[in-house]
Design a protein around this motif. Structure first.
Motif, PDB file in Angstrom:
ATOM      1  N   VAL A 217       0.934  -1.252   0.045  1.00 32.39           N
ATOM      2  CA  VAL A 217      -0.031   0.010   0.047  1.00 32.39           C
ATOM      3  C   VAL A 217       0.986   1.423  -0.002  1.00 32.39           C
ATOM      4  CG1 VAL A 217      -1.572   1.196   1.312  1.00 32.39           C
ATOM      5  CG2 VAL A 217      -2.167  -1.150   1.129  1.00 32.39           C
ATOM      6  N   ALA A 218       2.034   1.225   0.789  1.00 33.09           N
ATOM      7  CA  ALA A 218       2.708   2.454   0.764  1.00 33.09           C
ATOM      8  C   ALA A 218       3.735   2.533  -0.493  1.00 33.09           C
ATOM      9  CB  ALA A 218       3.595   2.184   1.954  1.00 33.09           C
ATOM     10  N   GLU A 219       4.078   1.512  -1.229  1.00 34.55           N
ATOM     11  CA  GLU A 219       4.400   1.458  -2.423  1.00 34.55           C
ATOM     12  C   GLU A 219       3.969   1.940  -3.732  1.00 34.55           C
ATOM     13  OE1 GLU A 219       8.365   1.079  -3.077  1.00 34.55           O
ATOM     14  OE2 GLU A 219       8.423   1.652  -1.026  1.00 34.55           O
ATOM     15  N   TYR A 220       2.610   1.536  -3.640  1.00 37.67           N
ATOM     16  CA  TYR A 220       1.790   1.534  -4.876  1.00 37.67           C
ATOM     17  C   TYR A 220       1.974   3.146  -5.522  1.00 37.67           C
ATOM     18  CZ  TYR A 220      -2.165   0.794  -7.972  1.00 37.67           C
ATOM     19  OH  TYR A 220      -2.748   0.575  -9.103  1.00 37.67           O
ATOM     20  N   PRO A 221       1.787   4.275  -4.695  1.00 36.76           N
ATOM     21  CA  PRO A 221       1.747   5.512  -5.175  1.00 36.76           C
ATOM     22  C   PRO A 221       2.900   5.793  -5.889  1.00 36.76           C
ATOM     23  CG  PRO A 221       0.981   5.702  -2.791  1.00 36.76           C
ATOM     24  CD  PRO A 221       1.290   4.088  -3.319  1.00 36.76           C
ATOM     25  N   LYS A 222       4.110   5.078  -5.521  1.00 33.93           N
ATOM     26  CA  LYS A 222       5.575   5.475  -6.310  1.00 33.93           C
ATOM     27  C   LYS A 222       5.355   5.012  -7.618  1.00 33.93           C
ATOM     28  CE  LYS A 222       7.571   5.180  -1.875  1.00 33.93           C
ATOM     29  NZ  LYS A 222       8.634   4.230  -0.968  1.00 33.93           N
ATOM     30  N   TYR A 223       4.414   3.776  -7.767  1.00 33.94           N
ATOM     31  CA  TYR A 223       4.591   3.417  -9.260  1.00 33.94           C
ATOM     32  C   TYR A 223       3.188   3.568 -10.130  1.00 33.94           C
ATOM     33  CZ  TYR A 223       8.177   0.301  -7.384  1.00 33.94           C
ATOM     34  OH  TYR A 223       9.336  -0.089  -6.701  1.00 33.94           O
ATOM     35  N   SER A 224       2.412   4.014  -9.504  1.00 35.45           N
ATOM     36  CA  SER A 224       0.967   4.234 -10.325  1.00 35.45           C
ATOM     37  C   SER A 224       0.431   5.699 -10.031  1.00 35.45           C
ATOM     38  CB  SER A 224       0.022   3.168 -10.044  1.00 35.45           C
ATOM     39  OG  SER A 224      -1.219   3.343 -10.851  1.00 35.45           O
TER      40      SER A 224
ATOM     41  N   ARG B  13      -2.763   6.234 -10.556  1.00 35.00           N
ATOM     42  CA  ARG B  13      -4.142   5.890 -10.003  1.00 35.00           C
ATOM     43  C   ARG B  13      -4.434   5.563  -8.678  1.00 35.00           C
ATOM     44  NH1 ARG B  13      -6.537   6.315 -14.860  1.00 35.00           N
ATOM     45  NH2 ARG B  13      -5.732   5.455 -16.358  1.00 35.00           N
ATOM     46  N   LYS B  14      -5.396   5.629  -8.318  1.00 32.41           N
ATOM     47  CA  LYS B  14      -5.806   5.309  -6.668  1.00 32.41           C
ATOM     48  C   LYS B  14      -5.795   3.837  -6.623  1.00 32.41           C
ATOM     49  CE  LYS B  14      -9.701   5.777  -3.145  1.00 32.41           C
ATOM     50  NZ  LYS B  14     -10.655   5.852  -2.919  1.00 32.41           N
ATOM     51  N   LEU B  15      -5.101   3.407  -5.699  1.00 31.48           N
ATOM     52  CA  LEU B  15      -5.171   1.701  -5.160  1.00 31.48           C
ATOM     53  C   LEU B  15      -6.905   1.441  -5.006  1.00 31.48           C
ATOM     54  CD1 LEU B  15      -3.708  -0.980  -4.808  1.00 31.48           C
ATOM     55  CD2 LEU B  15      -3.436  -0.131  -2.546  1.00 31.48           C
ATOM     56  N   ASP B  16      -7.029   0.262  -5.917  1.00 34.19           N
ATOM     57  CA  ASP B  16      -8.462  -0.441  -5.876  1.00 34.19           C
ATOM     58  C   ASP B  16      -8.197  -1.820  -5.513  1.00 34.19           C
ATOM     59  OD1 ASP B  16     -10.917  -1.086  -6.039  1.00 34.19           O
ATOM     60  OD2 ASP B  16     -11.216  -0.660  -8.158  1.00 34.19           O
ATOM     61  N   MET B  17      -8.371  -1.859  -3.966  1.00 35.46           N
ATOM     62  CA  MET B  17      -7.840  -3.255  -3.299  1.00 35.46           C
ATOM     63  C   MET B  17      -8.933  -3.731  -2.432  1.00 35.46           C
ATOM     64  SD  MET B  17      -4.368  -4.024  -1.460  1.00 35.46           S
ATOM     65  CE  MET B  17      -3.921  -5.480  -1.226  1.00 35.46           C
ATOM     66  N   GLY B  18      -9.066  -5.013  -2.233  1.00 35.49           N
ATOM     67  CA  GLY B  18      -9.875  -5.881  -1.374  1.00 35.49           C
ATOM     68  C   GLY B  18      -9.004  -6.377  -0.270  1.00 35.49           C
ATOM     69  N   LYS B  19      -9.351  -7.521   0.249  1.00 42.49           N
ATOM     70  CA  LYS B  19      -8.462  -8.030   1.275  1.00 42.49           C
ATOM     71  C   LYS B  19      -7.320  -8.529   0.719  1.00 42.49           C
ATOM     72  CE  LYS B  19     -11.851  -9.374   4.756  1.00 42.49           C
ATOM     73  NZ  LYS B  19     -12.386 -10.324   5.509  1.00 42.49           N
ATOM     74  N   SER B  20      -7.464  -9.271  -0.565  1.00 39.96           N
ATOM     75  CA  SER B  20      -6.270  -9.869  -1.407  1.00 39.96           C
ATOM     76  C   SER B  20      -6.093  -9.597  -2.635  1.00 39.96           C
ATOM     77  CB  SER B  20      -6.104 -11.415  -0.983  1.00 39.96           C
ATOM     78  OG  SER B  20      -7.288 -12.037  -1.537  1.00 39.96           O
ATOM     79  N   CYS B  21      -7.131  -8.525  -3.112  1.00 42.03           N
ATOM     80  CA  CYS B  21      -7.425  -8.609  -4.471  1.00 42.03           C
ATOM     81  C   CYS B  21      -7.319  -7.048  -4.812  1.00 42.03           C
ATOM     82  CB  CYS B  21      -8.829  -8.787  -4.597  1.00 42.03           C
ATOM     83  SG  CYS B  21      -9.468  -8.419  -6.632  1.00 42.03           S
ATOM     84  N   VAL B  22      -6.243  -6.868  -5.993  1.00 43.37           N
ATOM     85  CA  VAL B  22      -6.203  -5.529  -6.450  1.00 43.37           C
ATOM     86  C   VAL B  22      -6.409  -5.535  -7.674  1.00 43.37           C
ATOM     87  CG1 VAL B  22      -4.241  -3.776  -7.398  1.00 43.37           C
ATOM     88  CG2 VAL B  22      -3.714  -5.318  -5.262  1.00 43.37           C
TER      89      VAL B  22
ATOM     90  N   ILE C  57      -0.705   0.051 -15.085  1.00 43.56           N
ATOM     91  CA  ILE C  57      -0.376  -1.093 -14.144  1.00 43.56           C
ATOM     92  C   ILE C  57       0.921  -1.052 -13.682  1.00 43.56           C
ATOM     93  CG2 ILE C  57      -0.452  -3.631 -13.921  1.00 43.56           C
ATOM     94  CD1 ILE C  57      -2.793  -3.702 -15.844  1.00 43.56           C
ATOM     95  N   PRO C  58       1.176  -1.193 -12.372  1.00 44.42           N
ATOM     96  CA  PRO C  58       2.596  -1.007 -11.827  1.00 44.42           C
ATOM     97  C   PRO C  58       3.395  -2.344 -12.077  1.00 44.42           C
ATOM     98  CG  PRO C  58       1.121  -1.129 -10.000  1.00 44.42           C
ATOM     99  CD  PRO C  58       0.177  -1.201 -11.298  1.00 44.42           C
ATOM    100  N   PHE C  59       3.708  -2.763 -13.029  1.00 47.81           N
ATOM    101  CA  PHE C  59       4.482  -3.933 -13.379  1.00 47.81           C
ATOM    102  C   PHE C  59       5.730  -4.211 -12.600  1.00 47.81           C
ATOM    103  CE2 PHE C  59       2.202  -3.032 -17.259  1.00 47.81           C
ATOM    104  CZ  PHE C  59       1.357  -4.426 -17.404  1.00 47.81           C
ATOM    105  N   GLU C  60       6.484  -2.834 -12.443  1.00 47.87           N
ATOM    106  CA  GLU C  60       7.790  -3.223 -11.663  1.00 47.87           C
ATOM    107  C   GLU C  60       7.071  -3.518 -10.006  1.00 47.87           C
ATOM    108  OE1 GLU C  60       7.134  -0.496 -13.105  1.00 47.87           O
ATOM    109  OE2 GLU C  60       8.280  -0.633 -15.080  1.00 47.87           O
ATOM    110  N   LEU C  61       6.189  -3.014  -9.673  1.00 45.30           N
ATOM    111  CA  LEU C  61       5.530  -3.304  -8.338  1.00 45.30           C
ATOM    112  C   LEU C  61       5.339  -4.664  -8.048  1.00 45.30           C
ATOM    113  CD1 LEU C  61       5.248  -2.273  -5.432  1.00 45.30           C
ATOM    114  CD2 LEU C  61       3.022  -1.448  -6.174  1.00 45.30           C
ATOM    115  N   ILE C  62       4.316  -5.103  -8.952  1.00 46.86           N
ATOM    116  CA  ILE C  62       3.784  -6.564  -9.181  1.00 46.86           C
ATOM    117  C   ILE C  62       5.109  -7.442  -9.162  1.00 46.86           C
ATOM    118  CG2 ILE C  62       2.648  -8.155 -10.473  1.00 46.86           C
ATOM    119  CD1 ILE C  62       0.921  -5.932  -9.046  1.00 46.86           C
TER     120      ILE C  62
END
Length: 152
Positions: A98-105, A107-116, A124-129
């Protein structure tokens, strides 16, 4: 929306054409960065990676006799879904992601418990994935699963 398929390649070929290239790139990103020992297959109506029964004979307690699921990738009606059970089970990994996501995208993070959920395929933040795919070994996942998730 489940895609009936006989193989990973068949699944990808049945994804809407405008998503196939991005989905394949996500698939390759995960596949090329996962630690040794996970196996890919179709499970739960999507492409998945799991700990095989040869490595962890106890398998998944919710579906006896099946491999222990770890990650998944699905083409849904309005988005591509990336599932990472390690983020569900390991709060530190989730917090890191969650902390890293804004560094790579942008767009706002759209996430459930284990689902992005990736509704737009152009950011899509391929490097983060790739990075999150590297962070948990088969041994790590089995230990966390047995300690925190498996019904005792």
């Amino acid at each position: 929306m489940q895609i009936p398929a006989d193989s990973v390649e068949d699944y990808i070929s049945k994804i809407p054409e405008e998503r196939q290239e991005v989905f394949k790139k996500l698939f390759d990103t995960i596949n090329n960065n996962l630690p040794e020992g996970f196996t890919e297959s179709l499970s739960y109506g999507m492409v998945g990676w799991a700990v095989p029964l040869e490595t962890y004979p106890a398998g998944y307690h919710c579906t006896p006799g099946s491999p222990l699921p770890f990650m998944g990738l699905a083409s849904q009606k309005n988005f591509i879904a990336f599932y990472h059970m390690g983020m569900y089970a390991e709060p530190e990994l989730l917090d890191w992601f969650v902390a890293e996501y804004p560094k790579y995208s942008k767009r706002k993070l759209d996430m459930g418990k284990s689902c992005v959920r990736f509704k737009k395929t152009d950011d899509i933040p391929f490097e983060l994935i790739a990075e999150v795919s590297k962070k948990m070994t088969v041994q790590d996942w089995v230990g966390i699963y047995e300690d925190r998730l498996k019904k005792k």
